[in-house]
Design an enzyme around this catalytic site. Structure first.
Site, PDB file in Angstrom:
ATOM      1  N   LYS A  30      20.661 -10.469  19.461  1.00 35.36           N
ATOM      2  CA  LYS A  30      21.237  -9.174  19.085  1.00 35.36           C
ATOM      3  C   LYS A  30      21.449  -8.372  20.365  1.00 35.36           C
ATOM      4  O   LYS A  30      20.625  -8.446  21.294  1.00 35.36           O
ATOM      5  CB  LYS A  30      20.263  -8.462  18.137  1.00 35.36           C
ATOM      6  CG  LYS A  30      20.794  -7.176  17.531  1.00 35.36           C
ATOM      7  CD  LYS A  30      19.785  -6.604  16.530  1.00 35.36           C
ATOM      8  CE  LYS A  30      20.203  -5.292  15.921  1.00 35.36           C
ATOM      9  NZ  LYS A  30      19.174  -4.739  15.009  1.00 35.36           N
ATOM     10  N   SER A  54      21.214  -3.227  10.641  1.00 29.61           N
ATOM     11  CA  SER A  54      22.105  -3.171  11.774  1.00 29.61           C
ATOM     12  C   SER A  54      22.416  -4.538  12.391  1.00 29.61           C
ATOM     13  O   SER A  54      23.406  -4.674  13.106  1.00 29.61           O
ATOM     14  CB  SER A  54      21.500  -2.274  12.858  1.00 29.61           C
ATOM     15  OG  SER A  54      20.274  -2.795  13.322  1.00 29.61           O
ATOM     16  N   SER A  58      16.576  -3.992   9.519  1.00 26.15           N
ATOM     17  CA  SER A  58      17.781  -4.535  10.151  1.00 26.15           C
ATOM     18  C   SER A  58      17.799  -6.037  10.389  1.00 26.15           C
ATOM     19  O   SER A  58      18.825  -6.583  10.812  1.00 26.15           O
ATOM     20  CB  SER A  58      18.040  -3.825  11.471  1.00 26.15           C
ATOM     21  OG  SER A  58      18.582  -2.562  11.198  1.00 26.15           O
TER      22      SER A  58
HETATM   23  N1  GLN Z   1      19.332   0.713   8.253  1.00 21.61           N
HETATM   24  C1  GLN Z   1      18.193   1.320   8.866  1.00 21.61           C
HETATM   25  C2  GLN Z   1      18.600   2.506   9.676  1.00 21.61           C
HETATM   26  O1  GLN Z   1      19.744   2.761   9.748  1.00 21.61           O
HETATM   27  C3  GLN Z   1      17.422   0.304   9.647  1.00 21.61           C
HETATM   28  C4  GLN Z   1      17.760   0.221  11.070  1.00 21.61           C
HETATM   29  C5  GLN Z   1      17.009  -0.838  11.780  1.00 21.61           C
HETATM   30  O2  GLN Z   1      16.149  -1.521  11.212  1.00 21.61           O
HETATM   31  N2  GLN Z   1      17.289  -0.968  13.062  1.00 21.61           N
HETATM   32  O3  GLN Z   1      17.787   3.171  10.210  1.00 21.61           O
END
Ligand code: GLN
Length: 506
Positions: A80, A155, A179
């Protein structure tokens, strides 16, 4: 030889060890698949073909010379784009870091390099890991290989899509509120968030440090376990890293798979607050069928009450932005990446920083920095941040009480399957609600995994099943995940991702 990309890391490991396959052949096949098919889904922000081929050739030479290699040596992996590595860009899918290269390797990257995994490139994500759809990437969204009208989750949508589309067998993600797991659910892949501190965060660009965790993305539970074993362990560069030895997760997977028909003695808890109202009918149906199979195999299933979970989403969206506002203060036009001077007026440090941050960050990142700064400000600290921390303690207590009664907790990973592009773009609350089932594990620092358990009858998209275990019980989590996965396989509930049938000339 092209079909080699459809094999799991465990199968590839055996073929490489026996000499039936070379890492060079395998790495070339993955790179070719990326070259042919990534233009369709945009999982990658950067591909390092030369570097990956060089590692592959070295691994083949070392193996030929009789050296004892790590089981994953020679198997390509993707990172990532918020995990730093020398010699490749790290952008966090933000204009702020466009063109920036890290002067050092993340600890997980050092481990991948030492074990001899060719690193093929960096995957797309929501900017600075903020989002649930990868629509917040400054460089364009990633498409879901199951259905390109739908989001791949976020994400870490890029890592999940790359693995689902057979471009790489393994990838790394980061999970602050879901994410790794939510993209896993959206793309029919396996994604795990290890116990907080079980895998070093050194070299993962910080979003919310008390919640962030690096973890594995794979197509099977066994592959995820092998990768997490490699990534785990104490790291002097991460003060929150656990001193404990890495548990034998692969052994746990073997035990779990063998118990698919005899789950007697296993106590499973369904979290009342996370399996009913607001969930897509097809997700609930698939979830309930999975639970029924556990019961049929002899597991005891009970409902557990976690009353504070009602407030955990709100608390997460206070704690996370508070930490975001502090962590992202370092992107100031002086130390990293972009620097923009104001178009008018005097150029001072302050006006330069304002112009840089105004131009470099996207809307969602700005929104969270502003919210986080607000909740930490003197007049509002107790009302918002202080209250959120109290809720966090209550979430921990609810989970501790639940784990007195059961061995693992299960939930659907997300309330819906992968939604269509744009569907939630103007509805922030709906977007944030995607994390309702995943973020309690981050709040409590416990391990959680999402595995695909079938397709939702109402839209034929993959459904993720989440398994949570107490802190440091990652092995227990993997054992139950392997058990559930074996039941899904035995019942033949998960067809291959349509990406398997993509034509090579397409
Ligand atoms: N979707 C969550 C957020 O927007 C999780 C983000 C993540 O785990 N990096 O905060």
């Amino acid at each position: 030889m092209k079909d080699i990309v459809f094999k799991t890391a465990a199968e590839l490991s055996r073929l490489l060890a026996s000499g039936e396959l070379s890492s060079l052949e395998l790495t070339k096949a993955c790179l070719e698949r990326i070259r042919t098919h990534d233009p369709k889904i945009h999982a990658f922000l950067h591909v390092d073909a030369d570097g990956a081929l060089e590692t592959a050739a070295q691994v083949d030479a070392r193996r030929a010379a009789g050296e004892k290699m790590h089981p994953l040596a020679g198997i390509p992996v993707a990172l990532k784009d918020n995990i730093v590595i020398q010699g490749m860009p790290t952008t966090c899918a933000s204009k702020m870091l466009e063109g920036w290269e890290s002067p050092y390797d993340a600890t997980v990257v050092v481990k991948l390099k030492e074990a001899g995994l060719p690193i093929v490139g960096k995957t797309n994500m929501d900017e600075f890991a903020m989002g649930s759809s990868t629509e917040n990437s400054a460089f364009g969204a990633t498409l879901n290989p199951w259905n390109t009208e739908r989001i791949p989750g976020g994400s870490g949508g890029g890592s999940a899509a790359a693995v689902a589309a057979y471009m790489v067998p393994l990838a790394l993600g980061t999970d602050t509120g879901g994410s790794i797991r939510q993209p896993g659910a959206c793309t029919g892949t396996v994604g795990a968030k290890p116990t907080y501190g079980a895998v070093s965060r050194y070299g993962a660009v910080a979003m919310a440090s008390s919640l962030d965790q690096i973890g594995p993305v794979a197509r099977t539970v066994e592959d995820a376990a092998m990768l997490q074993e490699l990534l785990g362990g104490h790291d002097v560069y991460d003060s929150t890293s656990l001193p404990d030895p890495v548990p034998d997760l692969s052994a746990a997977v073997c035990t779990g798979a063998a118990e698919a028909n005899s789950a007697k003695g296993l106590r499973v808890g369904i979290i009342k607050q996370l399996s009913g109202e607001g969930y897509q009918a097809g997700v609930l149906e698939t979830f309930n069928a999975t639970v029924q199979r556990l019961k049929d195999a002899g597991a005891t299933v009970v409902e557990v009450d976690c009353p504070s979970f009602e407030y955990s989403l709100a608390a997460y969206y206070l704690i996370m932005p508070a930490e975001v506002s502090s962590n992202l203060a370092r992107f100031d036009g002086v130390r990293y990446g972009l620097r923009v001077e104001p178009s008018e007026g005097p150029v001072t440090a302050e006006t330069m920083m304002a112009a840089t941050r105004g131009a470099g960050f996207g809307d969602e990142v700005k929104r969270r920095i502003i919210l986080g700064t607000h909740v930490l400000s003197a007049g509002f600290f107790d009302a918002y941040y202080g209250s959120a921390l109290k809720v966090r303690t209550l979430v921990l207590r609810d989970l501790a009480a639940a784990f007195e009664k059961v061995d693992v907790l299960v939930t659907p990973t997300a309330p819906t399957t992968a939604f269509k592009f744009g569907e939630n773009a103007d509805n922030l609350l709906a977007m944030y609600l995607n994390d309702v089932a995943t973020l309690p594990a981050n709040m409590a620092g416990i391990p959680a995994i999402s595995i695909p358990v079938g397709l939702a009858p109402d839209d034929s998209m993959p459904v993720g099943f989440q398994i949570l275990a107490p802190a440091k019980e990652d092995a227990r989590m993997y054992k139950v995940a392997a058990l559930v996965e074996a039941q899904v396989r035995a019942a033949d509930l998960l067809p291959a991702c349509p990406a398997k049938n993509w034509k090579d000339e397409a």
